[in-house]
Write a protein that holds these residues in place. Structure first.
Motif, PDB file in Angstrom:
ATOM      1  N   LEU A   3       0.624  -1.117   0.044  1.00  0.00           N
ATOM      2  CA  LEU A   3       0.141   0.013  -0.127  1.00  0.00           C
ATOM      3  C   LEU A   3       0.873   1.199  -0.037  1.00  0.00           C
ATOM      4  O   LEU A   3       1.758   1.390   0.742  1.00  0.00           O
ATOM      5  N   PRO A  62      -4.255   7.252  -2.064  1.00  0.00           N
ATOM      6  CA  PRO A  62      -3.789   5.796  -1.685  1.00  0.00           C
ATOM      7  C   PRO A  62      -3.626   5.047  -3.131  1.00  0.00           C
ATOM      8  O   PRO A  62      -4.599   5.067  -4.012  1.00  0.00           O
ATOM      9  N   ILE A  64      -2.330   0.503  -4.462  1.00  0.00           N
ATOM     10  CA  ILE A  64      -1.635  -0.821  -4.402  1.00  0.00           C
ATOM     11  C   ILE A  64      -0.588  -0.760  -5.446  1.00  0.00           C
ATOM     12  O   ILE A  64      -0.890  -0.849  -6.562  1.00  0.00           O
TER      13      ILE A  64
END
Length: 748
Positions: A3, A62, A64
């Motif tokens: 992350l 954010p 991934i």
């Protein structure tokens, strides 16, 4: 998988703003909804806090990061040169290049077996095409080497394969033409952008083709258009290797077209030797690496499009003979003009020689001694052979320079149609003794024993009759008089007096009316008397074109060539001698009897190649003519081009015919020396290396032990958690839900 966050601002700013917003919501919002039931209050506060939390997460941006290992199999291509130049025996031990290549490729089998678990090995032979090979043999029979095209085909063959390396084993000779002759460096750079490096190994000795006995001809230099009976100078570059001190013979061959129809080639025969031409010459190279220019001449007696060849006779032991001959097509036109000029050495001659630049006129000068020595001059009898010369110019030469029988022969030539001109001077006309010769009856002026000379500048102007006469046309009709007035004056002149009762025309006069140029016909011949001898000053003062045009028109008029009988439909090819695959441009047109281009003409053109195959060409308009390009010139030999002209759908005039020639060259073997510089360039352009056999073997062994470059690829993918439709939909849903609850509660 991991992350990751990329805040829109600094972490401190984002957290601080979130904290302030949280405090405001916790302190101020409850007072606005305290009149509501506790469950409704908690629900509204949850919506407001959820929106704030989601906004906080969006501001942190954010994502991934996902990493994958791609371990699909790689491919190694081995491209082996199988062109005929690889049969050159200059590898170690007297082997051919191909034999050395085959032996090396066989020695790679153990390392290829070790690499088989990691990659696939694909073998390809190449010359002008790329072919699949099960193994590499020691035979090579490819006609051409098209490295650029081969690399393009290899790139297509690789398609979506992951190619670890391309192994190129070759002598580096790029020998191709036409569509096959594409730039190999461009193809190599394209492979480099695709991460497909070329590792090349060169074969062949650096002195290949340099120590063997070889004679070659290059740079054929001659006028491609000449008039029948004129001398045609032919220059050619002779390069010799290993022939130092050995006499070699260079000879001109000319096509004999007697009885040969158009569309077929005649037999090439040794050009006939005449007194004024030297079609064969023996030369001796001075060293084993020698270059020299050989100068020959010939006099074509036939007219039309003729093939001409220059050949150096092969020496015993000479292996390559395809480069011993060069060929071209020349156009021999009827009506070439040969002029004999007899004069003392003076400045006028230098400028008159310039009209020899025209293939139509050949002006031969015969120098005569001046003064009392003129009678000792040796003027050849051949000058007065019937038909040898079309016109004669006599300068400042007395009659005593000629024998009486020579003057008789000259007069006979004039009676049969040859032209005669006498120019200004101090020892010609009457003072030169011509009044007592057979030429007196031909000249249109009186010939007193003493020549009166007019000194001082005399501007030459057209007379009333001369203004429209062919000889005096040096500019457009409406500008002709003005141009003559701009011409510098003559420096002195002879005083000429027209014969009594003469029908001669005065074509040019001085400003005070002194006759300067007088012309008349004498049966089938024509004669001019010119009082000047300093027209060279026109060229010196910026009127070189007018000077040349004036003298050309004098010669055309003397020889009755002021009008030309030309075919109404014509076609030309340029260039007329080509390397295989080289294009030629065809130009064609149609004209009326006055030589003016005809409008609204449609053309039908075709080219017949040496095999007899006919190909149509598409003309496109180009001013008063039409042009078409012909590119299918891979076969060596003669190509015949024909054009038909149509006006309003009906054929007009003749069928125009011309010919061009594709050289009988062997680009693969004419110069088989290897080109390691090209291999090095291809390797570097693609991100690879130019190696020896030992270095390539070492590199392959390293790949077998440690893995191929690009065998395992780590691919990283990033998935955004905030910049998507789901986040936007969630934000919208929370805001809508809060607004709906507030409205139901009477707050909106």
């Amino acid at each position: 998988m991991s992350l990751q966050f990329e805040p829109a601002w600094s972490w401190l700013a984002v957290v601080g703003l979130f904290a302030v917003a949280l405090v405001v919501i916790r302190s101020a919002y409850p007072s606005q909804i305290r009149h509501l039931a506790p469950p409704r209050q908690r629900l509204l506060q949850l919506c407001r806090l959820s929106f704030l939390l989601l906004l906080f997460l969006v501001s942190l941006r954010p994502s991934i990061s996902v990493t994958n290992e791609d371990e699909s199999k790689s491919v190694i291509y081995l491209l082996a040169d199988s062109s005929r130049s690889m049969q050159t025996e200059d590898a170690s031990g007297g082997r051919t290049r191909r034999a050395a290549l085959a032996e090396f490729s066989n020695s790679l089998k153990p390392v290829f077996e070790a690499l088989a678990e990691r990659c696939e090995i694909r073998l390809r032979d190449f010359a002008d095409q790329l072919t699949v090979a099960e193994s590499i043999s020691d035979t090579a029979s490819g006609q051409l080497t098209a490295l650029g095209r081969i690399l393009e085909l290899a790139s297509e063959d690789m398609a979506k394969d992951r190619v670890a390396a391309v192994l190129l084993l070759s002598d580096g000779r790029q020998a191709a033409f036409g569509s096959l002759d594409s730039d190999p460096a461009t193809a190599a750079r394209r492979l480099g952008r695709q991460q497909r490096p070329i590792y090349s190994v060169g074969y062949g000795g650096s002195e290949a083709g340099g120590s063997q006995l070889d004679l070659s001809l290059e740079e054929l230099d001659l006028s491609r258009e000449v008039f029948q009976g004129n001398v045609l100078p032919v220059r050619v570059r002779l390069k010799s290797t290993g022939a130092g001190g050995k006499p070699v013979t260079v000879r001109i061959f000319l096509e004999n077209r007697n009885g040969v129809p158009e569309g077929r080639s005649g037999v090439l025969e040794p050009a006939a030797a005449v007194e004024s031409a030297r079609p064969v010459l023996q030369v001796t190279p001075g060293s084993d690496q020698d270059e020299q220019t050989v100068q020959l001449q010939l006099v074509p007696e036939q007219s039309g499009d003729l093939k001409l060849a220059v050949e150096v006779e092969p020496l015993p032991g000479e292996a390559r003979r395809t480069n011993n001959r060069v060929e071209t097509i020349i156009r021999v036109r009827r009506g070439g003009i040969r002029v004999a000029c007899f004069d003392i050495i003076r400045t006028e001659q230098k400028w008159l020689r310039k009209i020899n630049d025209s293939s139509r006129i050949q002006l031969d000068f015969y120098p005569v001694r001046s003064g009392t020595l003129a009678s000792r001059s040796q003027i050849p009898d051949r000058c007065f052979e019937p038909g040898r010369y079309d016109a004669f110019i006599i300068g400042d030469v007395p009659a005593s320079a000629f024998r009486p029988d020579q003057l008789q022969s000259l007069a006979r030539c004039c009676s049969r149609g040859a032209g005669l001109m006498m120019t200004g001077g101090r020892r010609n006309f009457g003072e030169g003794g011509y009044g007592q010769t057979v030429l007196a009856s031909l000249l249109p002026v009186e010939l007193p024993p003493v020549n009166a000379q007019v000194t001082g500048p005399r501007k030459m102007l057209p007379s009333r009759d001369g203004l429209s006469h062919f000889v005096m046309q040096i500019a457009a009709p409406d500008q002709n008089r003005q141009r003559w007035e701009q011409i510098p004056p003559l420096t002195g002149a002879n005083s000429l007096q027209l014969k009594n009762n003469s029908l001669a025309q005065i074509l040019a006069v001085s400003e005070d009316g002194l006759p300067l140029l007088i012309g008349q016909g004498t049966g089938s011949g024509r004669v001019l008397a010119f009082a000047g001898d300093t027209t060279w000053q026109w060229s010196m003062q910026g009127f070189e074109e007018e000077h040349a045009r004036f003298w050309r028109q004098i010669i055309f008029w003397l020889t009755r060539k002021e009008t030309d009988d030309s075919q109404s439909v014509w076609i030309q090819a340029g260039p007329r001698d080509l390397a295989p695959g080289m294009p030629t441009e065809l130009t064609f047109g149609a004209r009326d009897p006055q030589g003016q281009p005809l409008p609204n003409i449609q053309f039908q053109a075709e080219v017949v190649d040496p095999s007899g195959k006919a190909s149509s060409v598409a003309p496109r308009s180009s001013g008063d003519s039409a042009v078409a390009e012909f590119t299918d010139t891979t076969l060596p030999g003669d190509y015949w081009a024909r054009v038909r002209a149509l006006q309003n759908g009906q054929p007009i005039g003749n069928i125009g015919v011309t010919r061009f020639h594709v050289l009988q060259r062997d680009p693969e073997l004419d110069e088989p020396a290897p080109d390691f510089a090209l291999l090095r360039e291809l390797s570097h352009a693609s991100g690879g290396e130019f190696l020896t056999e030992e270095q390539l073997l070492e590199k392959l062994q390293k790949w077998a032990d440690e893995g191929l470059p690009g065998l395992s690829v780590r691919r990283q993918e990033r998935i955004s958690l905030w910049d998507n439709w789901g986040t936007l939909l969630l934000l919208t849903t929370i805001l809508t839900a809060e607004w709906f609850l507030r409205r139901r509660s009477g707050l909106a």
